[in-house]
Motif scaffolding. Structure first.
Motif, PDB file in Angstrom:
ATOM      1  N   VAL A 210       0.599  -1.536  -0.136  1.00 25.32           N
ATOM      2  CA  VAL A 210      -0.093  -0.183   0.210  1.00 25.32           C
ATOM      3  C   VAL A 210       1.142   1.076   0.172  1.00 25.32           C
ATOM      4  O   VAL A 210       1.912   1.212   1.199  1.00 25.32           O
ATOM      5  CB  VAL A 210      -1.202   0.302   1.077  1.00 25.32           C
ATOM      6  CG1 VAL A 210      -1.823   1.005   1.859  1.00 25.32           C
ATOM      7  CG2 VAL A 210      -1.960  -0.853   1.039  1.00 25.32           C
ATOM      8  N   LEU A 211       0.542   2.400  -0.972  1.00 24.58           N
ATOM      9  CA  LEU A 211       1.296   3.631  -0.697  1.00 24.58           C
ATOM     10  C   LEU A 211       0.458   4.447  -0.380  1.00 24.58           C
ATOM     11  O   LEU A 211       1.160   5.078   0.490  1.00 24.58           O
ATOM     12  CB  LEU A 211       1.484   3.430  -2.800  1.00 24.58           C
ATOM     13  CG  LEU A 211       2.011   3.068  -3.236  1.00 24.58           C
ATOM     14  CD1 LEU A 211       2.496   3.448  -5.061  1.00 24.58           C
ATOM     15  CD2 LEU A 211       3.630   2.256  -2.453  1.00 24.58           C
ATOM     16  N   MET A 255     -19.952  -1.140  -2.718  1.00 28.70           N
ATOM     17  CA  MET A 255     -19.799  -0.028  -3.028  1.00 28.70           C
ATOM     18  C   MET A 255     -19.865  -0.240  -4.812  1.00 28.70           C
ATOM     19  O   MET A 255     -20.557   0.230  -5.768  1.00 28.70           O
ATOM     20  CB  MET A 255     -19.617   0.722  -2.980  1.00 28.70           C
ATOM     21  CG  MET A 255     -19.689   0.725  -1.595  1.00 28.70           C
ATOM     22  SD  MET A 255     -21.126   1.825  -1.233  1.00 28.70           S
ATOM     23  CE  MET A 255     -22.219   1.824   0.504  1.00 28.70           C
ATOM     24  N   VAL A 256     -19.002  -1.197  -5.108  1.00 26.03           N
ATOM     25  CA  VAL A 256     -18.129  -1.484  -6.325  1.00 26.03           C
ATOM     26  C   VAL A 256     -17.996  -2.367  -6.671  1.00 26.03           C
ATOM     27  O   VAL A 256     -17.594  -2.484  -5.801  1.00 26.03           O
ATOM     28  CB  VAL A 256     -16.875  -0.649  -6.643  1.00 26.03           C
ATOM     29  CG1 VAL A 256     -16.335  -0.497  -7.879  1.00 26.03           C
ATOM     30  CG2 VAL A 256     -17.093   0.858  -6.877  1.00 26.03           C
ATOM     31  N   ALA A 257     -18.376  -2.894  -8.038  1.00 24.21           N
ATOM     32  CA  ALA A 257     -18.453  -4.674  -8.506  1.00 24.21           C
ATOM     33  C   ALA A 257     -17.547  -4.525  -9.692  1.00 24.21           C
ATOM     34  O   ALA A 257     -17.847  -3.981 -10.796  1.00 24.21           O
ATOM     35  CB  ALA A 257     -19.991  -5.389  -8.384  1.00 24.21           C
ATOM     36  N   ASP A 258     -16.263  -5.192  -9.417  1.00 24.36           N
ATOM     37  CA  ASP A 258     -15.591  -5.973 -11.185  1.00 24.36           C
ATOM     38  C   ASP A 258     -15.923  -4.488 -11.797  1.00 24.36           C
ATOM     39  O   ASP A 258     -15.955  -4.605 -13.346  1.00 24.36           O
ATOM     40  CB  ASP A 258     -16.731  -6.749 -11.836  1.00 24.36           C
ATOM     41  CG  ASP A 258     -17.561  -7.763 -11.053  1.00 24.36           C
ATOM     42  OD1 ASP A 258     -15.744  -9.078 -10.338  1.00 24.36           O
ATOM     43  OD2 ASP A 258     -18.458  -8.483 -11.263  1.00 24.36           O
ATOM     44  N   GLU A 259     -14.752  -3.496 -11.412  1.00 19.48           N
ATOM     45  CA  GLU A 259     -14.477  -2.899 -12.302  1.00 19.48           C
ATOM     46  C   GLU A 259     -12.883  -2.989 -12.514  1.00 19.48           C
ATOM     47  O   GLU A 259     -12.207  -3.156 -11.967  1.00 19.48           O
ATOM     48  CB  GLU A 259     -14.304  -0.826 -11.283  1.00 19.48           C
ATOM     49  CG  GLU A 259     -13.822   0.396 -11.227  1.00 19.48           C
ATOM     50  CD  GLU A 259     -14.953   0.563 -12.623  1.00 19.48           C
ATOM     51  OE1 GLU A 259     -15.001   1.389 -13.153  1.00 19.48           O
ATOM     52  OE2 GLU A 259     -15.984   0.398 -12.156  1.00 19.48           O
ATOM     53  N   ASN A 260     -12.501  -2.564 -13.871  1.00 19.97           N
ATOM     54  CA  ASN A 260     -11.211  -2.748 -14.140  1.00 19.97           C
ATOM     55  C   ASN A 260     -10.498  -2.249 -13.107  1.00 19.97           C
ATOM     56  O   ASN A 260     -10.227  -0.780 -13.010  1.00 19.97           O
ATOM     57  CB  ASN A 260     -11.137  -1.802 -15.633  1.00 19.97           C
ATOM     58  CG  ASN A 260     -11.852  -3.170 -16.461  1.00 19.97           C
ATOM     59  OD1 ASN A 260     -12.300  -4.359 -15.709  1.00 19.97           O
ATOM     60  ND2 ASN A 260     -11.850  -2.962 -17.833  1.00 19.97           N
ATOM     61  N   TYR A 261      -9.332  -2.299 -13.320  1.00 22.48           N
ATOM     62  CA  TYR A 261      -8.614  -2.271 -12.281  1.00 22.48           C
ATOM     63  C   TYR A 261      -7.245  -1.779 -12.956  1.00 22.48           C
ATOM     64  O   TYR A 261      -6.560  -1.589 -13.565  1.00 22.48           O
ATOM     65  CB  TYR A 261      -7.697  -3.488 -11.101  1.00 22.48           C
ATOM     66  CG  TYR A 261      -6.524  -2.547 -10.504  1.00 22.48           C
ATOM     67  CD1 TYR A 261      -6.711  -1.148  -9.311  1.00 22.48           C
ATOM     68  CD2 TYR A 261      -5.513  -2.847 -10.042  1.00 22.48           C
ATOM     69  CE1 TYR A 261      -5.478  -1.131  -8.238  1.00 22.48           C
ATOM     70  CE2 TYR A 261      -4.134  -2.553  -9.821  1.00 22.48           C
ATOM     71  CZ  TYR A 261      -4.902  -0.848  -9.095  1.00 22.48           C
ATOM     72  OH  TYR A 261      -3.259  -0.560  -8.029  1.00 22.48           O
ATOM     73  N   ASP A 262      -6.363  -0.206 -12.735  1.00 20.62           N
ATOM     74  CA  ASP A 262      -5.638   1.193 -13.782  1.00 20.62           C
ATOM     75  C   ASP A 262      -4.676   1.215 -12.758  1.00 20.62           C
ATOM     76  O   ASP A 262      -5.094   1.683 -11.772  1.00 20.62           O
ATOM     77  CB  ASP A 262      -6.355   1.859 -14.243  1.00 20.62           C
ATOM     78  CG  ASP A 262      -4.773   2.654 -15.040  1.00 20.62           C
ATOM     79  OD1 ASP A 262      -3.888   2.217 -15.054  1.00 20.62           O
ATOM     80  OD2 ASP A 262      -5.525   3.666 -15.539  1.00 20.62           O
ATOM     81  N   PRO A 263      -3.191   0.061 -12.257  1.00 20.58           N
ATOM     82  CA  PRO A 263      -2.109   1.124 -11.608  1.00 20.58           C
ATOM     83  C   PRO A 263      -1.966   1.744 -11.808  1.00 20.58           C
ATOM     84  O   PRO A 263      -1.760   2.714 -10.280  1.00 20.58           O
ATOM     85  CB  PRO A 263      -1.304  -0.338 -11.560  1.00 20.58           C
ATOM     86  CG  PRO A 263      -1.944  -1.862 -12.394  1.00 20.58           C
ATOM     87  CD  PRO A 263      -3.497  -0.642 -13.322  1.00 20.58           C
ATOM     88  N   LEU A 281      -1.485   1.892  -5.181  1.00 19.64           N
ATOM     89  CA  LEU A 281      -1.191   0.300  -4.076  1.00 19.64           C
ATOM     90  C   LEU A 281       0.109  -0.205  -5.427  1.00 19.64           C
ATOM     91  O   LEU A 281       0.283   0.507  -6.109  1.00 19.64           O
ATOM     92  CB  LEU A 281      -2.757  -0.693  -4.280  1.00 19.64           C
ATOM     93  CG  LEU A 281      -3.441  -0.543  -4.260  1.00 19.64           C
ATOM     94  CD1 LEU A 281      -4.705  -1.559  -4.215  1.00 19.64           C
ATOM     95  CD2 LEU A 281      -3.094  -0.535  -1.701  1.00 19.64           C
ATOM     96  N   ASP A 282       0.583  -1.617  -5.209  1.00 18.57           N
ATOM     97  CA  ASP A 282       2.193  -1.426  -5.716  1.00 18.57           C
ATOM     98  C   ASP A 282       1.710  -2.506  -5.397  1.00 18.57           C
ATOM     99  O   ASP A 282       1.999  -3.441  -4.645  1.00 18.57           O
ATOM    100  CB  ASP A 282       3.235  -1.017  -5.140  1.00 18.57           C
ATOM    101  CG  ASP A 282       4.745  -0.731  -6.510  1.00 18.57           C
ATOM    102  OD1 ASP A 282       3.862  -1.394  -7.522  1.00 18.57           O
ATOM    103  OD2 ASP A 282       5.633  -0.645  -5.775  1.00 18.57           O
ATOM    104  N   ASP A 283       2.491  -3.042  -6.656  1.00 22.17           N
ATOM    105  CA  ASP A 283       2.274  -4.783  -7.149  1.00 22.17           C
ATOM    106  C   ASP A 283       0.590  -5.883  -6.608  1.00 22.17           C
ATOM    107  O   ASP A 283       0.891  -6.727  -5.518  1.00 22.17           O
ATOM    108  CB  ASP A 283       3.768  -5.595  -5.870  1.00 22.17           C
ATOM    109  CG  ASP A 283       4.758  -4.891  -6.547  1.00 22.17           C
ATOM    110  OD1 ASP A 283       5.230  -4.764  -7.605  1.00 22.17           O
ATOM    111  OD2 ASP A 283       6.126  -4.718  -5.904  1.00 22.17           O
ATOM    112  N   VAL A 284      -0.242  -5.334  -7.349  1.00 21.91           N
ATOM    113  CA  VAL A 284      -1.292  -6.481  -6.665  1.00 21.91           C
ATOM    114  C   VAL A 284      -1.455  -7.176  -7.718  1.00 21.91           C
ATOM    115  O   VAL A 284      -1.198  -7.534  -8.758  1.00 21.91           O
ATOM    116  CB  VAL A 284      -2.394  -5.377  -7.102  1.00 21.91           C
ATOM    117  CG1 VAL A 284      -3.703  -5.821  -6.821  1.00 21.91           C
ATOM    118  CG2 VAL A 284      -2.227  -3.965  -6.150  1.00 21.91           C
TER     119      VAL A 284
END
Length: 411
Positions: A210-211, A255-263, A281-284
């Motif tokens: 976590v950053l 609150m959020v379901a299956d949202e695309n994650y952009d690092p 975040l880092d290294d998910v």
């Protein structure tokens, strides 16, 4: 009859003159022995009032100097103790880094755990430091109360208060001479912002870090659960692409379901109440699950206990490694926090030193002025005494001759 009265009067006058001269010589001799020109108000009423005023100011300066001595002692103990805390945190960080970065046998990790326990106990001893009078310097205003103790569960509990003690070092100058232990050890700024991560459900081999995790309104902050899964995205040409997605729940409600994650963007979410969440975040990795609990500050002792609790866990444990990395982040934040407090103490010590120099300068000025009014000018006093001695001898000679006069001197 007239002659008898005249002779008696002359005798009395000579006697009084001799006694007066003797008194003057005695007074001069006393002044020479004491070195003081003014000893009573009768010696010089005007100078006596000024001298008394000087003495009162010098007495006040002595009180301030005593207060400064006490303040310097307490501040010195605090500064030394905080420097010890810095060394302790640095040593702890080096141990934890070796546990994260090095492949260690189980017996080595056990040895490291023992060393961490020793460092934790050393930190506790520093937190319970006393000054030369036996007062606890990190107990706030509860100077006779041991600030930190272990409760039945082994958790460090603060028993002092959040007040600070002060010393008056001048008429309108007070300086802080204590730091509440809760502010130094238990209210360390959270390195992530407003939430503290729990890594109990990471996927195998995860390196999640976590950053930051912040909210625009901490008063509305609630626990957050984030889960990362694998999903698909349909491209314009109709083909499907595998992507990482996340689901976000606040206080148990999704609150959020299956949202695309952009690092690069992280997680940005605006709640219905208007508060905004920002999580980077880092290294998910797919399968990671993360809980973020509201917390704007951390407790140094809790962080060290986390390191101790995870010291013997295998390096293959992603949750243990992430927790140890969190300990590193906590120590870094704690070191900055403690260094700022040490700098604060150093600034106060400089202020006290400047005030002490001012008192010493003013004390010298007052002593010089008082000496000018009160002390004897020896060369002048000796000359006056010589003159008085000569006058006394002359009076004694005249008195002696007068005593010997009779009518037979005229026959």
């Amino acid at each position: 009859m007239i002659n008898r009265i005249s002779t008696a009067s002359q005798y009395q006058s000579l006697t009084s003159n001799v006694m007066r001269k003797q008194g003057e010589v005695s007074e001069s001799n006393n002044k020479l022995s004491t070195g003081k020109r003014v000893e009573t108000a009768g010696d010089d009423p005007v100078s006596s009032v000024t001298i008394q005023n000087y003495r009162q100011q010098l007495t006040q300066i002595d009180q301030y100097k005593s207060s400064i001595t006490m303040a310097n002692n307490r501040l010195g103990v605090m500064e030394s103790s905080i420097a010890g805390v810095e060394d302790n945190l640095d040593a702890t960080k080096q141990k934890v880094l070796r546990m994260i970065n090095g492949a260690m046998a189980s017996n080595d990790r056990t040895a490291f755990k023992d060393e961490l326990i020793s460092l934790r106990d050393g930190l506790l001893e520093l937190a319970n430091s006393r000054d030369e009078s036996g007062s606890y310097v990190f107990a706030g205003d509860q100077m006779d109360t041991k600030p930190f103790i272990k409760d039945a569960n082994g958790k460090m509990v603060y028993q002092g208060d959040s007040q600070s003690r002060y010393a008056q070092i001048d008429k309108s100058v007070e300086v802080k001479t204590s730091l509440p232990g809760d502010q130094l050890f238990t209210f360390v700024p959270n390195p992530y912002g407003d939430f503290r991560p729990d890594f109990s459900d990471l996927s195998d081999g995860s390196k999640l870090h976590v950053l930051s995790a912040t909210t625009s309104d901490f008063t509305k902050a609630k626990p957050i659960d984030i889960q990362f899964t694998e999903g698909t995205e349909t491209l314009p040409d109709g083909t499907e692409k595998t992507v990482m997605q996340y689901s976000l729940s606040i206080d148990g409600k999704e609150m959020v379901a299956d949202e695309n994650y952009d690092p690069k963007q992280g997680i940005q979410y605006t709640a219905a109440d208007g508060s905004e969440l920002s999580i980077t975040l880092d290294d998910v990795e797919v399968g990671d699950q993360l809980t973020l609990n509201p917390a704007q500050s951390i407790n140094i002792f809790d962080s060290l206990q986390d390191a101790i609790d995870n010291a013997e866990k295998p390096t293959s444990s992603a949750a243990a490694e992430a927790t140890l990395q969190r300990v590193i982040d906590d120590i870094d934040s704690s070191f900055v926090h403690v260094s700022q407090r040490r700098s604060e103490v150093g600034t106060i010590m400089q202020q006290v030193e400047r005030q002490q120099d001012q008192h010493l300068d003013f004390e010298l000025t007052l002593n010089t002025a008082q000496s000018g009014l009160e002390d004897l000018d020896y060369s002048k006093a000796i000359m006056e005494m010589n003159q008085q001695m000569m006058a006394l001898q002359a009076s004694q000679s005249a008195f002696s001759k007068t005593k010997q006069l009779s009518l037979f001197n005229y026959l």
